[in-house]
Design an enzyme around this catalytic site. Sequence first.
Site, PDB file in Angstrom:
ATOM      1  N   GLU A  12       2.876  17.191   4.996  1.00  0.00           N
ATOM      2  CA  GLU A  12       3.283  15.817   5.308  1.00  0.00           C
ATOM      3  C   GLU A  12       3.478  15.621   6.804  1.00  0.00           C
ATOM      4  O   GLU A  12       3.170  14.553   7.346  1.00  0.00           O
ATOM      5  CB  GLU A  12       4.556  15.470   4.539  1.00  0.00           C
ATOM      6  CG  GLU A  12       4.369  15.391   3.035  1.00  0.00           C
ATOM      7  CD  GLU A  12       3.310  14.389   2.632  1.00  0.00           C
ATOM      8  OE1 GLU A  12       3.340  13.240   3.128  1.00  0.00           O
ATOM      9  OE2 GLU A  12       2.427  14.746   1.828  1.00  0.00           O
ATOM     10  N   TRP A  35       0.074  15.116   8.085  1.00  0.00           N
ATOM     11  CA  TRP A  35      -0.422  13.751   7.892  1.00  0.00           C
ATOM     12  C   TRP A  35      -0.016  12.860   9.055  1.00  0.00           C
ATOM     13  O   TRP A  35      -0.805  12.014   9.512  1.00  0.00           O
ATOM     14  CB  TRP A  35       0.128  13.169   6.583  1.00  0.00           C
ATOM     15  CG  TRP A  35      -0.756  13.386   5.390  1.00  0.00           C
ATOM     16  CD1 TRP A  35      -0.553  14.256   4.366  1.00  0.00           C
ATOM     17  CD2 TRP A  35      -1.982  12.706   5.084  1.00  0.00           C
ATOM     18  NE1 TRP A  35      -1.566  14.171   3.450  1.00  0.00           N
ATOM     19  CE2 TRP A  35      -2.457  13.220   3.860  1.00  0.00           C
ATOM     20  CE3 TRP A  35      -2.715  11.715   5.730  1.00  0.00           C
ATOM     21  CZ2 TRP A  35      -3.634  12.772   3.267  1.00  0.00           C
ATOM     22  CZ3 TRP A  35      -3.890  11.264   5.138  1.00  0.00           C
ATOM     23  CH2 TRP A  35      -4.338  11.786   3.937  1.00  0.00           C
ATOM     24  N   TRP A  83      -9.994 -11.620   2.018  1.00  0.00           N
ATOM     25  CA  TRP A  83      -8.582 -11.613   1.650  1.00  0.00           C
ATOM     26  C   TRP A  83      -8.122 -13.029   1.309  1.00  0.00           C
ATOM     27  O   TRP A  83      -8.537 -14.005   1.943  1.00  0.00           O
ATOM     28  CB  TRP A  83      -7.739 -11.046   2.790  1.00  0.00           C
ATOM     29  CG  TRP A  83      -8.118  -9.661   3.227  1.00  0.00           C
ATOM     30  CD1 TRP A  83      -8.728  -9.305   4.393  1.00  0.00           C
ATOM     31  CD2 TRP A  83      -7.900  -8.434   2.502  1.00  0.00           C
ATOM     32  NE1 TRP A  83      -8.911  -7.948   4.450  1.00  0.00           N
ATOM     33  CE2 TRP A  83      -8.404  -7.379   3.300  1.00  0.00           C
ATOM     34  CE3 TRP A  83      -7.332  -8.133   1.269  1.00  0.00           C
ATOM     35  CZ2 TRP A  83      -8.362  -6.054   2.908  1.00  0.00           C
ATOM     36  CZ3 TRP A  83      -7.276  -6.807   0.867  1.00  0.00           C
ATOM     37  CH2 TRP A  83      -7.794  -5.778   1.687  1.00  0.00           C
ATOM     38  N   ASN A 126       8.358   7.038   1.008  1.00  0.00           N
ATOM     39  CA  ASN A 126       6.908   7.055   1.160  1.00  0.00           C
ATOM     40  C   ASN A 126       6.187   6.656  -0.125  1.00  0.00           C
ATOM     41  O   ASN A 126       5.195   5.922  -0.098  1.00  0.00           O
ATOM     42  CB  ASN A 126       6.442   8.438   1.609  1.00  0.00           C
ATOM     43  CG  ASN A 126       4.958   8.468   1.911  1.00  0.00           C
ATOM     44  OD1 ASN A 126       4.480   7.739   2.773  1.00  0.00           O
ATOM     45  ND2 ASN A 126       4.208   9.291   1.194  1.00  0.00           N
ATOM     46  N   TRP A 168      -4.068  -6.358   4.528  1.00  0.00           N
ATOM     47  CA  TRP A 168      -3.168  -5.240   4.835  1.00  0.00           C
ATOM     48  C   TRP A 168      -2.431  -5.456   6.147  1.00  0.00           C
ATOM     49  O   TRP A 168      -1.321  -4.946   6.326  1.00  0.00           O
ATOM     50  CB  TRP A 168      -3.953  -3.929   4.883  1.00  0.00           C
ATOM     51  CG  TRP A 168      -5.126  -3.917   5.821  1.00  0.00           C
ATOM     52  CD1 TRP A 168      -6.399  -4.319   5.549  1.00  0.00           C
ATOM     53  CD2 TRP A 168      -5.138  -3.494   7.186  1.00  0.00           C
ATOM     54  NE1 TRP A 168      -7.204  -4.183   6.652  1.00  0.00           N
ATOM     55  CE2 TRP A 168      -6.456  -3.672   7.673  1.00  0.00           C
ATOM     56  CE3 TRP A 168      -4.166  -2.983   8.050  1.00  0.00           C
ATOM     57  CZ2 TRP A 168      -6.833  -3.352   8.981  1.00  0.00           C
ATOM     58  CZ3 TRP A 168      -4.534  -2.664   9.355  1.00  0.00           C
ATOM     59  CH2 TRP A 168      -5.846  -2.850   9.803  1.00  0.00           C
ATOM     60  N   TRP A 170      -1.234   1.960   5.906  1.00  0.00           N
ATOM     61  CA  TRP A 170      -1.674   0.692   5.331  1.00  0.00           C
ATOM     62  C   TRP A 170      -3.176   0.678   5.099  1.00  0.00           C
ATOM     63  O   TRP A 170      -3.649   0.180   4.071  1.00  0.00           O
ATOM     64  CB  TRP A 170      -1.246  -0.472   6.227  1.00  0.00           C
ATOM     65  CG  TRP A 170       0.116  -0.949   5.843  1.00  0.00           C
ATOM     66  CD1 TRP A 170       1.307  -0.626   6.416  1.00  0.00           C
ATOM     67  CD2 TRP A 170       0.425  -1.801   4.743  1.00  0.00           C
ATOM     68  NE1 TRP A 170       2.341  -1.225   5.750  1.00  0.00           N
ATOM     69  CE2 TRP A 170       1.836  -1.953   4.722  1.00  0.00           C
ATOM     70  CE3 TRP A 170      -0.331  -2.446   3.774  1.00  0.00           C
ATOM     71  CZ2 TRP A 170       2.485  -2.739   3.758  1.00  0.00           C
ATOM     72  CZ3 TRP A 170       0.320  -3.225   2.816  1.00  0.00           C
ATOM     73  CH2 TRP A 170       1.702  -3.366   2.819  1.00  0.00           C
TER      74      TRP A 170
END
Length: 470
Positions: A262, A265, A293, A328, A346, A369
């Site tokens: 993590e 990441w 969108w 998360n 987003w 996102w």
Amino acid sequence: MPGVLWFRRDLRLHDHPALHAAIEAGPVAPLFVLDPPLLRGRWSSSNRTAFLLASLRELDAALRERGARLHVRFGRPADVVPRFAAEIGASDVFVSRDYSPYARRRDAAVARALEAAGIRFHARRGTLVHEPEDVRGAAGQPLSVFTPFFRAWSALPLRAVLPAPGRIPCAAAEPGHIPGLPDLGLPPAVDALPPPGEAAARGRLERFLAGPVCAYAATRDRLDLAGTSRISQDLHLGLLSPLEVVTRARAAPCDAGKFIAEVAWREFYHHSLWHHPRVLREPFQPAFAAIPWRDAPADFEAWAAGRTGYPIVDAAMRELLATGYMHNRARMIVASFLTKDLLLDWRLGEAHFMRHLVDGDVANNDGGWQWAASVGTDAQPYFRIFNPVAQSKKFDPEGAFIRRWLPELRRVPDRYLHEPWTMPADVQHAAGCIIGRDYPAPIVDHHAARARALAVFEAARRAASSPAGR
């Protein structure tokens, strides 16, 4: 001659290569610049700024214990830093590298202004475990898929963790004032901010490594359990060194591999932004740049306020508003809901998160996102859409998280809690929760919304892959 240590996202004394380099060069004047575009610009946040200001006060206290103090200035860094360096007669300015597009432009402008004044600018590592130039594929290319990135990242050697200096020879100047939010023209922050500063951050890390890290792989996704480290805001401001975090996790008395992944990441998204700065304005995957969108402000407002009718989504959004924090797993759930169930851009969610998150970080927030929206690096495939009810049952099985943040559902029986709109009328009355009055009915049907999203994304993919779209 004295030097300037310009603090930015490295508000600590432990494992600080730029600080050690500055001390080796001579007396040091620690400086922090309150930069108007960061305070009031696109990503302005009272929560994050309040945590920053409180952490600056803690940093100043730690510096004073070592014979130095923090000098605070307000203004454009390209003006402020050279002026401050000239004020103390500095020959050098030391910083920890920063990686966002704005930071790179800022640092280039400061370096040019310093060079014009005959002052050297030194950028050292310290904000990441490994630098973006160091993690490459076999052919020397940047890596845009996490698994090969993590493999290459993990294979690199770690430098030694540096201790905090015992004494800091200080080149003094007028210290300046650490303001409050009203001084900066910002509204109040939430009351539930975490304790600020390096000492508090180190305490959080110590508590996590003392036990919870060993259960992290099993509990990290549970919204009803304290299974995460809660150090994300500390890594964002550099109250903790990511290198020290990884080094100590590797030495844990158990397999901490999932936790280290993590942290990787976080680095993956910072490296991606370094190599592809355009992603702050557009999707990483051009195939989905033309997604149509929806323009539905009422749906966005319902999502932002935690009034969608889906308890797990609403509980997470209300926690964010109340605390500036979101788990998360909850971030993935609410992001999938916004971009797939509601088919809203987003970037709306990205901006909302940055307004409220104490740990709001442009690289991680944008990367997360785009991942959820299926338009980014190593993105979740567009045909994988989170079912909010299934996620709720799996990661808050007894409803403790939901009941904590949605008091109107506290008396709802367990069997209906994750789908309260299925309650019979008599059960609604007994629970004191009438759907449509005390708690909203779902603003969208998940199964119909899923089919709509699949059709829209598939059409965009086909259009992009057709000869006319290439």
